[in-house]
Write a protein that holds these residues in place. Sequence first.
Motif, PDB file in Angstrom:
ATOM      1  N   CYS A 191      -5.323  -5.871  -6.880  1.00 52.24           N
ATOM      2  CA  CYS A 191      -6.047  -6.229  -5.657  1.00 52.24           C
ATOM      3  C   CYS A 191      -5.629  -5.237  -4.582  1.00 52.24           C
ATOM      4  O   CYS A 191      -4.508  -5.303  -4.066  1.00 52.24           O
ATOM      5  CB  CYS A 191      -5.722  -7.657  -5.250  1.00 52.24           C
ATOM      6  SG  CYS A 191      -6.725  -8.300  -3.887  1.00 52.24           S
ATOM      7  N   PHE A 192      -6.521  -4.294  -4.258  1.00 56.18           N
ATOM      8  CA  PHE A 192      -6.200  -3.199  -3.348  1.00 56.18           C
ATOM      9  C   PHE A 192      -6.982  -3.355  -2.055  1.00 56.18           C
ATOM     10  O   PHE A 192      -8.193  -3.544  -2.071  1.00 56.18           O
ATOM     11  CB  PHE A 192      -6.554  -1.845  -3.979  1.00 56.18           C
ATOM     12  CG  PHE A 192      -5.639  -1.414  -5.105  1.00 56.18           C
ATOM     13  CD1 PHE A 192      -5.312  -2.275  -6.128  1.00 56.18           C
ATOM     14  CD2 PHE A 192      -5.125  -0.139  -5.136  1.00 56.18           C
ATOM     15  CE1 PHE A 192      -4.481  -1.893  -7.171  1.00 56.18           C
ATOM     16  CE2 PHE A 192      -4.294   0.272  -6.172  1.00 56.18           C
ATOM     17  CZ  PHE A 192      -3.969  -0.616  -7.188  1.00 56.18           C
ATOM     18  N   GLY A 224      -1.504  -2.626  -0.488  1.00 55.31           N
ATOM     19  CA  GLY A 224      -2.137  -2.388   0.805  1.00 55.31           C
ATOM     20  C   GLY A 224      -1.148  -2.576   1.942  1.00 55.31           C
ATOM     21  O   GLY A 224      -0.082  -3.162   1.772  1.00 55.31           O
ATOM     22  N   HIS A 225      -1.496  -2.041   3.106  1.00 56.50           N
ATOM     23  CA  HIS A 225      -0.640  -2.209   4.275  1.00 56.50           C
ATOM     24  C   HIS A 225      -1.114  -3.404   5.086  1.00 56.50           C
ATOM     25  O   HIS A 225      -2.305  -3.718   5.114  1.00 56.50           O
ATOM     26  CB  HIS A 225      -0.629  -0.940   5.138  1.00 56.50           C
ATOM     27  CG  HIS A 225      -1.948  -0.624   5.765  1.00 56.50           C
ATOM     28  ND1 HIS A 225      -2.914   0.133   5.135  1.00 56.50           N
ATOM     29  CD2 HIS A 225      -2.487  -0.964   6.973  1.00 56.50           C
ATOM     30  CE1 HIS A 225      -3.978   0.243   5.905  1.00 56.50           C
ATOM     31  NE2 HIS A 225      -3.748  -0.409   7.029  1.00 56.50           N
ATOM     32  N   ASN A 247       5.203 -13.688 -10.746  1.00 54.28           N
ATOM     33  CA  ASN A 247       4.008 -13.099 -11.363  1.00 54.28           C
ATOM     34  C   ASN A 247       3.329 -12.060 -10.477  1.00 54.28           C
ATOM     35  O   ASN A 247       2.337 -11.468 -10.888  1.00 54.28           O
ATOM     36  CB  ASN A 247       2.990 -14.203 -11.681  1.00 54.28           C
ATOM     37  CG  ASN A 247       3.455 -15.133 -12.772  1.00 54.28           C
ATOM     38  OD1 ASN A 247       4.471 -14.875 -13.412  1.00 54.28           O
ATOM     39  ND2 ASN A 247       2.731 -16.218 -12.988  1.00 54.28           N
ATOM     40  N   ILE A 248       3.840 -11.854  -9.277  1.00 50.29           N
ATOM     41  CA  ILE A 248       3.128 -11.013  -8.304  1.00 50.29           C
ATOM     42  C   ILE A 248       4.042  -9.913  -7.783  1.00 50.29           C
ATOM     43  O   ILE A 248       5.173 -10.164  -7.361  1.00 50.29           O
ATOM     44  CB  ILE A 248       2.608 -11.868  -7.133  1.00 50.29           C
ATOM     45  CG1 ILE A 248       1.660 -12.956  -7.652  1.00 50.29           C
ATOM     46  CG2 ILE A 248       1.893 -10.991  -6.100  1.00 50.29           C
ATOM     47  CD1 ILE A 248       1.281 -13.990  -6.619  1.00 50.29           C
ATOM     48  N   VAL A 249       3.531  -8.697  -7.810  1.00 54.30           N
ATOM     49  CA  VAL A 249       4.234  -7.540  -7.255  1.00 54.30           C
ATOM     50  C   VAL A 249       3.439  -7.016  -6.064  1.00 54.30           C
ATOM     51  O   VAL A 249       2.222  -6.786  -6.173  1.00 54.30           O
ATOM     52  CB  VAL A 249       4.400  -6.418  -8.302  1.00 54.30           C
ATOM     53  CG1 VAL A 249       4.967  -5.155  -7.656  1.00 54.30           C
ATOM     54  CG2 VAL A 249       5.294  -6.891  -9.447  1.00 54.30           C
ATOM     55  N   PHE A 250       4.098  -6.854  -4.928  1.00 52.93           N
ATOM     56  CA  PHE A 250       3.468  -6.279  -3.740  1.00 52.93           C
ATOM     57  C   PHE A 250       3.852  -4.806  -3.635  1.00 52.93           C
ATOM     58  O   PHE A 250       4.997  -4.436  -3.884  1.00 52.93           O
ATOM     59  CB  PHE A 250       3.904  -7.024  -2.483  1.00 52.93           C
ATOM     60  CG  PHE A 250       3.317  -8.399  -2.354  1.00 52.93           C
ATOM     61  CD1 PHE A 250       2.149  -8.603  -1.644  1.00 52.93           C
ATOM     62  CD2 PHE A 250       3.933  -9.494  -2.956  1.00 52.93           C
ATOM     63  CE1 PHE A 250       1.598  -9.873  -1.523  1.00 52.93           C
ATOM     64  CE2 PHE A 250       3.398 -10.764  -2.845  1.00 52.93           C
ATOM     65  CZ  PHE A 250       2.229 -10.953  -2.132  1.00 52.93           C
ATOM     66  N   HIS A 251       2.879  -3.990  -3.261  1.00 54.43           N
ATOM     67  CA  HIS A 251       3.102  -2.542  -3.151  1.00 54.43           C
ATOM     68  C   HIS A 251       2.402  -2.067  -1.896  1.00 54.43           C
ATOM     69  O   HIS A 251       1.282  -2.494  -1.588  1.00 54.43           O
ATOM     70  CB  HIS A 251       2.534  -1.840  -4.381  1.00 54.43           C
ATOM     71  CG  HIS A 251       3.013  -0.431  -4.582  1.00 54.43           C
ATOM     72  ND1 HIS A 251       2.691   0.598  -3.715  1.00 54.43           N
ATOM     73  CD2 HIS A 251       3.778   0.124  -5.555  1.00 54.43           C
ATOM     74  CE1 HIS A 251       3.237   1.720  -4.157  1.00 54.43           C
ATOM     75  NE2 HIS A 251       3.906   1.458  -5.266  1.00 54.43           N
ATOM     76  N   ASP A 252       3.038  -1.169  -1.162  1.00 57.45           N
ATOM     77  CA  ASP A 252       2.429  -0.655   0.061  1.00 57.45           C
ATOM     78  C   ASP A 252       1.260   0.272  -0.282  1.00 57.45           C
ATOM     79  O   ASP A 252       1.034   0.629  -1.441  1.00 57.45           O
ATOM     80  CB  ASP A 252       3.471   0.097   0.905  1.00 57.45           C
ATOM     81  CG  ASP A 252       3.114   0.110   2.383  1.00 57.45           C
ATOM     82  OD1 ASP A 252       2.012  -0.363   2.740  1.00 57.45           O
ATOM     83  OD2 ASP A 252       3.923   0.599   3.191  1.00 57.45           O
ATOM     84  N   PHE A 253       0.521   0.684   0.747  1.00 61.74           N
ATOM     85  CA  PHE A 253      -0.617   1.592   0.597  1.00 61.74           C
ATOM     86  C   PHE A 253      -0.237   2.824  -0.210  1.00 61.74           C
ATOM     87  O   PHE A 253       0.866   3.374  -0.056  1.00 61.74           O
ATOM     88  CB  PHE A 253      -1.106   2.008   1.987  1.00 61.74           C
ATOM     89  CG  PHE A 253      -2.111   3.128   1.977  1.00 61.74           C
ATOM     90  CD1 PHE A 253      -3.455   2.882   1.770  1.00 61.74           C
ATOM     91  CD2 PHE A 253      -1.702   4.446   2.185  1.00 61.74           C
ATOM     92  CE1 PHE A 253      -4.379   3.913   1.752  1.00 61.74           C
ATOM     93  CE2 PHE A 253      -2.612   5.486   2.180  1.00 61.74           C
ATOM     94  CZ  PHE A 253      -3.951   5.221   1.965  1.00 61.74           C
ATOM     95  N   VAL A 254      -1.147   3.267  -1.083  1.00 62.36           N
ATOM     96  CA  VAL A 254      -0.933   4.492  -1.855  1.00 62.36           C
ATOM     97  C   VAL A 254      -2.100   5.449  -1.596  1.00 62.36           C
ATOM     98  O   VAL A 254      -3.248   5.024  -1.490  1.00 62.36           O
ATOM     99  CB  VAL A 254      -0.821   4.212  -3.365  1.00 62.36           C
ATOM    100  CG1 VAL A 254       0.471   3.502  -3.687  1.00 62.36           C
ATOM    101  CG2 VAL A 254      -2.007   3.399  -3.863  1.00 62.36           C
ATOM    102  N   PRO A 255      -1.839   6.761  -1.460  1.00 60.74           N
ATOM    103  CA  PRO A 255      -2.907   7.718  -1.177  1.00 60.74           C
ATOM    104  C   PRO A 255      -3.820   7.979  -2.370  1.00 60.74           C
ATOM    105  O   PRO A 255      -4.938   8.451  -2.206  1.00 60.74           O
ATOM    106  CB  PRO A 255      -2.136   8.994  -0.791  1.00 60.74           C
ATOM    107  CG  PRO A 255      -0.812   8.841  -1.451  1.00 60.74           C
ATOM    108  CD  PRO A 255      -0.505   7.381  -1.446  1.00 60.74           C
ATOM    109  N   ASP A 256      -3.347   7.667  -3.585  1.00 61.16           N
ATOM    110  CA  ASP A 256      -4.153   7.879  -4.789  1.00 61.16           C
ATOM    111  C   ASP A 256      -4.289   6.546  -5.528  1.00 61.16           C
ATOM    112  O   ASP A 256      -3.646   6.321  -6.557  1.00 61.16           O
ATOM    113  CB  ASP A 256      -3.484   8.932  -5.684  1.00 61.16           C
ATOM    114  CG  ASP A 256      -4.287   9.218  -6.951  1.00 61.16           C
ATOM    115  OD1 ASP A 256      -5.498   8.886  -6.967  1.00 61.16           O
ATOM    116  OD2 ASP A 256      -3.708   9.745  -7.924  1.00 61.16           O
TER     117      ASP A 256
END
Length: 370
Positions: A191-192, A224-225, A247-256
């Motif tokens: 989910c981006f 996402g940020h 079950n959930i991993v959060f990741h900051d914004f990525v350029p690619d």
Amino acid sequence: LTLCLSPDLGGLELYAFRSAMKLREKADLVFVAHPHGKLAQKLADSPITTHYLSSAFYRLPLISAFRLARLIDKHNIDIVHMHWGKDLALAALAKKLAHRKPALVYTRQMDVTRSKKDFYHQFLYKEVDMLITITHLLADKYSGFLGETFSNRIMPLYYGVNPPSRILTKEHISKKRGELGFSDNDFIAGCFGRLEQGKGQYLLIEAIKLAADAGKTIKALIVGHEMNYGYRNELKQLATELGVSENIVFHDFVPDPQSLMQICDCMVLTTHEETFGLVLPEAMRAGIAVIGSNAGGVPEIIDHDETGLLFESKNSTDLNQQLLKLRSDAVLTHRLAMNGKKKSDKLFNNELHFEKLFSIMVNLNATDEH
């Protein structure tokens, strides 16, 4: 001339920049931007000839319009391509004041929610030679809000996206999954997008809880940020309260994003109502199955059960059901992914998009000259 005085740097502003970069390959082009806007640095680092203009009193920006009119005449501008709604008055007045009388093309990327039949807007839109909308739904809305006399100047043109810069091997996917805490056997829903209430990431968390209650494990990668500081923690707290935080991993914004999308089994667009939903064709071009809410422009991207799956907007129960379909049926997931890729390669192709955009400009200019 590309006009975008928006001070922000989101999808609208980046599209204005990308379209200018492409159009300058085929024609002389100048860009007019806000001197203190976030787009200024990108323009400074680019080969685009740029002028800066501040626009006060955006409903009647007479001084700025005189300055823009001088730029139009100085550079022999035939077409002004604008993107930001607040620049419409500026572009319309500058066209009136310039000797060149350029064609005005307005690419509308945001939704329209009210009638434009009042005197002020009728005056402005009278100067618009072509209104490009990013969906057919938005074109129909504009036709209704502006009136039938304007409908022949409205043209839908879907966004274009690039294919992935590289296709990840199974080894790379396995390695990246491991780095993020996933296993090769996990079913991962990506989910981006910006983290905010209207983007609906909470729906995916609720759907994962419903799956867990039924004895089914679905993992999620939420990327996402946050638009408002602390909202990511609110989502994490929700996951904790529902007992699915593992079950959930959060990741900051990525350029690619397309690279990270490829470690997922499907991509989910949970926005309550998205005007277009660029993340969907990005995932489709990467060969990833997609699920999106059945609102806004999303049903024009996803043909349910053909190129992806749709769920009832704001309904986590329905989202859970669509996720479980893919989790339990690898053949269906592959079919939807391949059909989605075929559609996106044809309809949401970046190169073809800008070829069509340039063709619109050329034909419009030829008509005006005639």
